[in-house]
Write a protein that holds these residues in place. Structure first.
Motif, PDB file in Angstrom:
ATOM      1  N   VAL A 354       0.840  -1.207   0.000  1.00  0.00           N
ATOM      2  CA  VAL A 354       0.000   0.000   0.000  1.00  0.00           C
ATOM      3  C   VAL A 354       0.867   1.247   0.000  1.00  0.00           C
ATOM      4  CG1 VAL A 354      -1.666   1.329   1.343  1.00  0.00           C
ATOM      5  CG2 VAL A 354      -1.957  -1.139   1.103  1.00  0.00           C
ATOM      6  N   GLN A 355       1.930   1.258   0.813  1.00  0.00           N
ATOM      7  CA  GLN A 355       2.808   2.427   0.871  1.00  0.00           C
ATOM      8  C   GLN A 355       3.501   2.670  -0.463  1.00  0.00           C
ATOM      9  OE1 GLN A 355       3.340   4.689   3.731  1.00  0.00           O
ATOM     10  NE2 GLN A 355       3.859   5.696   1.807  1.00  0.00           N
ATOM     11  N   ASP A 356       3.948   1.621  -1.110  1.00  0.00           N
ATOM     12  CA  ASP A 356       4.567   1.772  -2.433  1.00  0.00           C
ATOM     13  C   ASP A 356       3.583   2.365  -3.429  1.00  0.00           C
ATOM     14  OD1 ASP A 356       6.906   0.723  -1.475  1.00  0.00           O
ATOM     15  OD2 ASP A 356       6.625  -1.273  -2.337  1.00  0.00           O
ATOM     16  N   ALA A 357       2.341   1.881  -3.393  1.00  0.00           N
ATOM     17  CA  ALA A 357       1.324   2.391  -4.313  1.00  0.00           C
ATOM     18  C   ALA A 357       1.061   3.874  -4.057  1.00  0.00           C
ATOM     19  CB  ALA A 357       0.039   1.583  -4.167  1.00  0.00           C
ATOM     20  N   LEU A 358       1.009   4.265  -2.781  1.00  0.00           N
ATOM     21  CA  LEU A 358       0.783   5.668  -2.441  1.00  0.00           C
ATOM     22  C   LEU A 358       1.933   6.553  -2.907  1.00  0.00           C
ATOM     23  CD1 LEU A 358      -0.682   5.307   1.166  1.00  0.00           C
ATOM     24  CD2 LEU A 358      -1.902   6.058  -0.881  1.00  0.00           C
ATOM     25  N   ASP A 359       3.153   6.043  -2.787  1.00  0.00           N
ATOM     26  CA  ASP A 359       4.318   6.817  -3.239  1.00  0.00           C
ATOM     27  C   ASP A 359       4.261   7.057  -4.745  1.00  0.00           C
ATOM     28  OD1 ASP A 359       5.271   6.931  -0.678  1.00  0.00           O
ATOM     29  OD2 ASP A 359       6.709   5.297  -0.905  1.00  0.00           O
ATOM     30  N   TYR A 360       3.931   6.023  -5.507  1.00  0.00           N
ATOM     31  CA  TYR A 360       3.815   6.193  -6.957  1.00  0.00           C
ATOM     32  C   TYR A 360       2.700   7.175  -7.305  1.00  0.00           C
ATOM     33  CZ  TYR A 360       6.911   2.170  -7.711  1.00  0.00           C
ATOM     34  OH  TYR A 360       7.984   1.323  -7.734  1.00  0.00           O
ATOM     35  N   PHE A 361       1.561   7.049  -6.601  1.00  0.00           N
ATOM     36  CA  PHE A 361       0.425   7.917  -6.909  1.00  0.00           C
ATOM     37  C   PHE A 361       0.733   9.372  -6.586  1.00  0.00           C
ATOM     38  CE2 PHE A 361      -3.460  10.121  -5.649  1.00  0.00           C
ATOM     39  CZ  PHE A 361      -4.239   9.953  -6.789  1.00  0.00           C
ATOM     40  N   HIS A 370       6.818  11.367  -1.121  1.00  0.00           N
ATOM     41  CA  HIS A 370       6.647  11.056   0.303  1.00  0.00           C
ATOM     42  C   HIS A 370       5.496  11.830   0.929  1.00  0.00           C
ATOM     43  CE1 HIS A 370      10.393   8.846   0.124  1.00  0.00           C
ATOM     44  NE2 HIS A 370      11.030   9.910  -0.308  1.00  0.00           N
ATOM     45  N   HIS A 371       4.521  12.212   0.121  1.00  0.00           N
ATOM     46  CA  HIS A 371       3.427  13.024   0.668  1.00  0.00           C
ATOM     47  C   HIS A 371       2.536  12.221   1.605  1.00  0.00           C
ATOM     48  CE1 HIS A 371       0.831  16.543   0.709  1.00  0.00           C
ATOM     49  NE2 HIS A 371      -0.207  15.731   0.595  1.00  0.00           N
ATOM     50  N   TYR A 372       2.289  10.953   1.281  1.00  0.00           N
ATOM     51  CA  TYR A 372       1.444  10.101   2.123  1.00  0.00           C
ATOM     52  C   TYR A 372       2.323   9.054   2.794  1.00  0.00           C
ATOM     53  CZ  TYR A 372      -2.112  12.216  -0.846  1.00  0.00           C
ATOM     54  OH  TYR A 372      -2.898  13.117  -1.529  1.00  0.00           O
ATOM     55  N   GLN A 373       2.614   9.272   4.079  1.00  0.00           N
ATOM     56  CA  GLN A 373       3.486   8.378   4.821  1.00  0.00           C
ATOM     57  C   GLN A 373       2.780   7.922   6.091  1.00  0.00           C
ATOM     58  OE1 GLN A 373       6.850   7.297   4.158  1.00  0.00           O
ATOM     59  NE2 GLN A 373       6.268   8.005   2.117  1.00  0.00           N
ATOM     60  N   PHE A 374       2.932   6.635   6.431  1.00  0.00           N
ATOM     61  CA  PHE A 374       2.311   6.087   7.626  1.00  0.00           C
ATOM     62  C   PHE A 374       3.356   5.554   8.609  1.00  0.00           C
ATOM     63  CE2 PHE A 374      -0.983   6.062   4.455  1.00  0.00           C
ATOM     64  CZ  PHE A 374      -2.085   6.512   5.160  1.00  0.00           C
ATOM     65  N   THR A 386      11.292  20.503   3.502  1.00  0.00           N
ATOM     66  CA  THR A 386      11.324  21.241   2.241  1.00  0.00           C
ATOM     67  C   THR A 386      11.968  20.411   1.146  1.00  0.00           C
ATOM     68  OG1 THR A 386      11.454  23.319   3.468  1.00  0.00           O
ATOM     69  CG2 THR A 386      12.060  23.388   1.137  1.00  0.00           C
ATOM     70  N   GLY A 387      13.045  19.689   1.485  1.00  0.00           N
ATOM     71  CA  GLY A 387      13.705  18.870   0.483  1.00  0.00           C
ATOM     72  C   GLY A 387      12.826  17.746  -0.011  1.00  0.00           C
ATOM     73  N   ASP A 388      12.145  17.052   0.932  1.00  0.00           N
ATOM     74  CA  ASP A 388      11.269  15.944   0.551  1.00  0.00           C
ATOM     75  C   ASP A 388      10.076  16.422  -0.262  1.00  0.00           C
ATOM     76  OD1 ASP A 388      12.921  14.211   1.845  1.00  0.00           O
ATOM     77  OD2 ASP A 388      11.702  14.079   3.659  1.00  0.00           O
ATOM     78  N   ARG A 389       9.658  17.668  -0.049  1.00  0.00           N
ATOM     79  CA  ARG A 389       8.474  18.199  -0.714  1.00  0.00           C
ATOM     80  C   ARG A 389       8.816  19.105  -1.898  1.00  0.00           C
ATOM     81  NH1 ARG A 389       6.851  14.681   2.019  1.00  0.00           N
ATOM     82  NH2 ARG A 389       5.123  14.697   3.495  1.00  0.00           N
ATOM     83  N   GLN A 390      10.027  19.019  -2.404  1.00  0.00           N
ATOM     84  CA  GLN A 390      10.440  19.931  -3.461  1.00  0.00           C
ATOM     85  C   GLN A 390       9.555  19.822  -4.695  1.00  0.00           C
ATOM     86  OE1 GLN A 390      12.756  22.214  -2.833  1.00  0.00           O
ATOM     87  NE2 GLN A 390      12.208  23.152  -4.783  1.00  0.00           N
ATOM     88  N   ASP A 391       9.181  18.601  -5.067  1.00  0.00           N
ATOM     89  CA  ASP A 391       8.275  18.430  -6.207  1.00  0.00           C
ATOM     90  C   ASP A 391       6.956  19.146  -5.964  1.00  0.00           C
ATOM     91  OD1 ASP A 391      10.113  16.959  -7.551  1.00  0.00           O
ATOM     92  OD2 ASP A 391       9.175  15.013  -7.202  1.00  0.00           O
ATOM     93  N   MET A 392       6.416  18.987  -4.762  1.00  0.00           N
ATOM     94  CA  MET A 392       5.145  19.613  -4.436  1.00  0.00           C
ATOM     95  C   MET A 392       5.256  21.132  -4.481  1.00  0.00           C
ATOM     96  SD  MET A 392       2.958  19.389  -0.912  1.00  0.00           S
ATOM     97  CE  MET A 392       4.176  20.405  -0.078  1.00  0.00           C
TER      98      MET A 392
END
Length: 500
Positions: A354-361, A370-374, A386-392
């Motif tokens: 599920v986590q892999d699918a969320l990362d791709y989505f 890494h927007h959806y992390q559990f 900021t670095g992890d969310r650079q794409d966003m």
């Protein structure tokens, strides 16, 4: 409202050549947003009785969540407007720092605009459509009237029918929406066309109502209906200022249909949305089928005979009846008395899937990998965040370009209508600035410390800090700073009125 069928009717009656095929694609996006795309989510399985049974797939419904998250990031309660004319600002925004008054407050504009961003990112396009109630019309031209009041509609792509496009900008358009009049459903068609009258370009707005029958069939019928009392058939606004503004996610469309309309933010992530639902469905099914089972030799079970002479076996403990299943054998003496079976739930493998699918989505919809992390318990610093969310961040800045343009256009139309048609003492040419929230770049504590440092270093007045972070009015904030300064008795220690 079946927009595809209605478009066929309009093309025939008005001579338009609108492409209904694209609206079928928009409807598919709508089904994914609702979380129920039947061709994928309805699963057919063969039962032990030999018949085909259907079941609904367990779903994460990520397309809607992605649209919600983009709406929260791009247009929220931290988005503000600056108007350089005081009277115009008070008329539009109210006289409080929260900007909850004025015409925007009366229209509940920010709440509805946030909803529209979600709908636009779902359908590919959104439109602010300004209207005026109690509008005075003389000789087919809108006139100044103190009774006139601004109203606003917020429409997704399936309600927008572009008619004229120049240099990528929609000039003429129609808006079709479903309304209820006297308990009956009608289709309201409003057309905005830029025409030349007396040597001046000005918009002409036309209102039409239709009733429909058998919309879900190929034999759909539409008939013109009377307009509601007080609504004029057609009028000229007297200006080339459009009473609408249209925006889309800032994505280059790769579908050769629907000129003037945009593309859903998850249109390129449908495979990844399927991946999410497949992984989640498998996880749920493992849990559903993974309950403990205890198999008993039938000799240990109580037997009863029903009225038809059939033998039924009951477990020894009816409270735990679901745990007991009779496992017959050819030789009762060779059967074990009982056997316990505990299925492996595979929670770790399923969770990772599920986590892999969320990362791709999340990557495909522009929110970053890494927007959806559990993985609860891990805390990232502001720099790491900021670095992890650079794409966003990059995609958010990109999307804001189109949203800002749409907001400025509709606010400009409101100022024009307020000045010319309602007689408000405002400047229709006042400079307007949209201030977007940047909290997705840094966390609240980091921003608070930054604002405090700016106040300490004299870059902003100290009372501004109290207004921003304590919700004080300007007078209370200034009074608190003054009291704190008196208490320090000339020392260099900064006081924010209770902050120290």
């Amino acid at each position: 409202m079946n927009i595809t069928q209605f478009i066929k009717y309009l093309n025939k009656e008005k001579g338009w050549e609108l492409q209904g095929q694209y609206y079928a694609i928009i409807d598919e996006w709508r089904q994914w947003w609702r979380g129920n795309y039947a061709p994928f989510h309805c699963i057919k399985e063969s039962g032990l009785d030999g018949n085909i049974h259907t079941r609904d797939m367990y779903r994460l419904r990520m397309p809607k969540r992605a649209c919600e998250d983009w709406a929260s990031l791009l247009l929220n309660d931290k988005t503000t407007v600056t108007v350089d004319d005081k009277q115009s600002a008070e008329w539009l925004l109210g006289d409080n720092a929260q900007q909850t008054g004025g015409e925007l407050g009366r229209l509940d504009f920010w709440h509805n605009a946030n909803t529209l961003v979600e709908l636009a990112f779902r359908s590919g396009t959104g439109a602010f459509v300004l209207g005026v109630e109690n509008l005075a019309v003389i000789g087919g031209i809108a006139q100044n009237s103190k009774e006139a009041r601004i109203c606003m509609d917020y429409l997704p792509a399936e309600c927008i029918l572009p008619l004229t496009i120049r240099h990528g900008k929609i000039i003429d358009t129609a808006f079709a929406s479903e309304v209820i009049v006297g308990g009956k459903s009608c289709i309201y068609l409003q057309t905005h066309k830029l025409t030349m009258k007396n040597g001046v370009q000005q918009y002409t707005i036309t209102n039409e109502y239709f009733t429909s029958e058998s919309e879900d069939s190929e034999n759909a019928e539409y008939k013109p209906a009377p307009l509601p009392a007080g609504m004029v058939k057609s009028f000229s606004t007297g200006s080339d200022v459009p009473w609408f503004s249209i925006f889309s996610p800032n994505i280059v469309k790769n579908i050769p249909l629907g000129p003037g309309l945009g593309m859903s933010v998850f249109s390129e992530a449908l495979d990844q949305a399927k991946h999410c639902d497949l992984a989640f469905d498998n996880y749920c099914r493992d849990i559903y089928l993974g309950g403990k089972k205890v198999f008993y030799n039938k000799n240990l079970l109580k037997s009863i005979i029903d009225g038809d002479g059939n033998v039924h076996y009951l477990p020894p403990d009816d409270i735990r009846q679901q745990l007991f299943v009779h496992a017959p054998g050819s030789d009762p003496e060779a059967e074990p008395a009982w056997h316990e079976y505990n299925p492996d739930l595979r929670t770790e493998a399923n969770s990772q899937a599920v986590q892999d699918a969320l990362d791709y989505f999340s990557f495909k919809v522009g929110l970053g990998t890494h927007h959806y992390q559990f993985n609860a318990g891990n805390i990232a610093t502001a720099t790491q965040y900021t670095g992890d969310r650079q794409d966003m961040v990059q995609h958010a800045n990109r999307h804001q370009i189109k949203i800002e343009t749409a907001l400025l256009q509709i606010l400009r139309a409101m100022l024009w209508v307020g000045k010319v048609l309602t007689g408000a003492p405002i400047d229709e040419n006042a400079a307007v600035t949209i201030n977007f929230d940047d909290s997705y770049i840094s966390d609240a504590e980091t921003r608070r410390q930054r604002d405090k440092d700016d106040a300490l270093n004299g870059f902003v007045p100290k009372y501004v800090y109290n207004m921003e972070w304590r919700g004080m009015s300007e007078d209370d904030a200034k009074r608190a700073v003054k009291e704190a300064a008196n208490e320090t008795d000339g020392s260099e220690t900064l006081g924010f009125g209770g902050d120290g």
